[in-house]
Each structure stands twice: as structure tokens, then as C-alpha cells.
Design an enzyme around this catalytic site. Structure first.
Site, PDB file in Angstrom:
ATOM      1  N   MET A   1       3.177   8.944 -26.563  1.00 22.38           N
ATOM      2  CA  MET A   1       3.251   9.346 -27.999  1.00 22.38           C
ATOM      3  C   MET A   1       2.767  10.911 -28.037  1.00 22.38           C
ATOM      4  SD  MET A   1       5.157   7.228 -29.251  1.00 22.38           S
ATOM      5  CE  MET A   1       5.150   7.854 -31.107  1.00 22.38           C
TER       6      MET A   1
ATOM      7  N   GLY B   1       4.743  -0.881 -23.414  1.00 23.75           N
ATOM      8  CA  GLY B   1       5.146  -0.468 -22.062  1.00 23.75           C
ATOM      9  C   GLY B   1       6.235  -1.265 -21.549  1.00 23.75           C
TER      10      GLY B   1
ATOM     11  N   HIS C   1      14.850   7.974 -24.587  1.00 25.61           N
ATOM     12  CA  HIS C   1      14.868   8.309 -26.139  1.00 25.61           C
ATOM     13  C   HIS C   1      15.706   7.026 -26.582  1.00 25.61           C
ATOM     14  CE1 HIS C   1      14.359  10.212 -29.644  1.00 25.61           C
ATOM     15  NE2 HIS C   1      15.617  10.118 -30.066  1.00 25.61           N
TER      16      HIS C   1
ATOM     17  N   ASN D   1      12.187  11.070 -19.378  1.00 21.81           N
ATOM     18  CA  ASN D   1      11.804  10.260 -20.530  1.00 21.81           C
ATOM     19  C   ASN D   1      13.188   9.554 -20.931  1.00 21.81           C
ATOM     20  OD1 ASN D   1      10.211   9.750 -23.016  1.00 21.81           O
ATOM     21  ND2 ASN D   1      11.735  11.151 -24.137  1.00 21.81           N
TER      22      ASN D   1
END
Ligand code: GRF
Length: 208
Positions: free
Chosen positions: A90, A12, A109, A107
Site C-alpha cells: 500500500m 497476502g 491491479h 504489480n
């Protein structure tokens, strides 16, 4: 005030970057309404608790991906969530999330998409693949989530050089620093309604 749900599975640290950005008022008019994890022992849950943010452990065991996505949607709907931030989450959700949350899921990445993305390329595997490919630059990508894994419209990217002496762990460390910088920026742009999705392109409005 926009309501944000952050979905995590692990440490996190990106969640922490978003928490810090709201606390410092870099991101204004937004509240992290809840942090949801599919892992009971995710350290990110502790980070949320320490900041008086509601935490939810949503167990995926015994559920199909579709059942899990529907269960998750129910929790998001109950809280009238405006923005979902995947931050090291995940599980791959099913399309059931999109009728309501299309262009509302972000998101981060750890590579320069569309390279080094897709099913199976996550976490350390990304940096290992980057290292083995011999590319001279890598970076991080903040993007919208669409049905196709890691192919959603790109919001922000930042690049780092890969040095001859860098090992995959060194690359991971440098990329994570970038993630912590660009993810809060992407969230801020979303919250301020500055992102306009046009096909696979994201136009950033009135950036000063
Ligand atoms: C980050 O590298 C992010 O790019 C990827 O998962 C990792 C999560 O790290 N999606 P953390 O849990 O935010 O520390």
C-alpha cells in the site's frame, strides 16, 4: 535461479498464489527470497513464515517516501533480488527504485487498466468505482510498475462480466479469483524471460 521479493501490506492472498505456483512447479527456477511488509501484523507475513520464507517488517513510520524507498532498496540489494512483486503493497515508492529495478517490478491491479487505476484507487474503492460507473465488464491486470502509478506496460488481463445482481463485494470476490490466476502466470513469464517491453507494450515471446 531467479530471486523474488514479494512486498505486501495485508492478507497476502496473491502472495499465496505465487507461493503455491512455485511449490507446484508451475513457476520453475525461481525462489521467493523474502516477503517484506510495511505492516507488522500483515497476515501475509504468517503465510510466508508457514512456508519458511524470510520475512521482513520494514516500518515506514517517521520516514519520508524517499527514505523508505532507499531503505527498501538496501534490503533488496543485499539479497540480489531479480524480481519484485507488489502484492497488495500500500505504499507508493519513489523513483529511487528505478535505476536498478526498472522493468523488474510487477504489480497486480483489481481492474482493467488503464481504467479505474491511479492514486487513490485501490482495494474496495476500485470495485465501488467500477460498480458506480455502470460498466458491464471488469477484471484484473498484471503489469510492470513505472514512475506513473498504474500506467506501466500491461502483461496480462482477464475479464469478467458484471451481472445486474452483483454488488461491489461480489465483484471484488470474482476479480480476486482472476488475480490469483494471472499473477502467477505473469511471474512465470518474467522468470522464463518471455517478456519483452517495447514502449508501453509488452510482447510475450514463444508462448506455447
Ligand atoms: C488485491 O486486490 C490486489 O489487486 C491489490 O491489493 C489486493 C491485495 O490482496 N493490489 P491480497 O493481499 O493479495 O489478498
Amino acid at each position: 535461479m531467479k530471486k523474488i521479493a514479494v512486498l505486501i501490506s495485508g492478507s497476502g492472498s496473491n502472495l499465496q498464489a505465487i507461493i503455491d505456483a512455485t511449490k507446484s512447479c508451475f513457476i520453475q527456477n525461481a525462489k521467493i527470497e523474502c516477503v517484506i511488509s510495511n505492516k507488522r501484523d500483515a497476515f501475509g507475513l504468517k503465510r510466508a513464515e508457514d512456508n519458511n520464507i524470510e520475512t521482513l517488517f520494514l516500518n515506514s513510520e517517521g520516514l519520508s517516501r524517499q527514505e523508505y524507498t532507499q531503505k527498501l532498496c538496501a534490503k533488496l540489494d543485499e539479497r540480489n533480488i531479480d524480481l519484485i512483486c507488489l502484492a497488495g503493497f500500500m505504499l507508493v515508492l519513489t523513483d529511487d527504485i528505478f535505476p536498478k529495478y526498472k522493468n523488474k517490478i510487477l504489480n497486480i491491479h483489481p481492474a482493467l487498466l488503464p481504467s479505474f487505476g491511479g492514486i487513490g484507487l485501490y482495494g474496495k474503492r476500485v470495485h465501488q468505482a467500477v460498480y458506480e460507473s455502470g460498466v458491464k465488464v471488469t477484471g484484473a491486470t498484471a503489469h510492470f510498475v513505472t514512475k506513473e502509478c498504474d500506467r506501466g506496460p500491461i502483461i496480462l488481463q482477464e475479464v469478467i462480466n458484471i451481472l445486474d445482481t452483483d454488488e461491489p463485494d461480489d465483484i471484488a470476490k470474482k476479480v480476486l479469483e482472476i488475480e490469483h490466476r494471472i499473477y502467477p502466470k505473469a511471474v512465470k513469464l518474467f522468470v522464463e524471460d518471455k517478456l519483452q517491453v517495447n514502449g508501453n507494450r509488452v510482447l510475450i515471446k514463444n508462448i506455447s
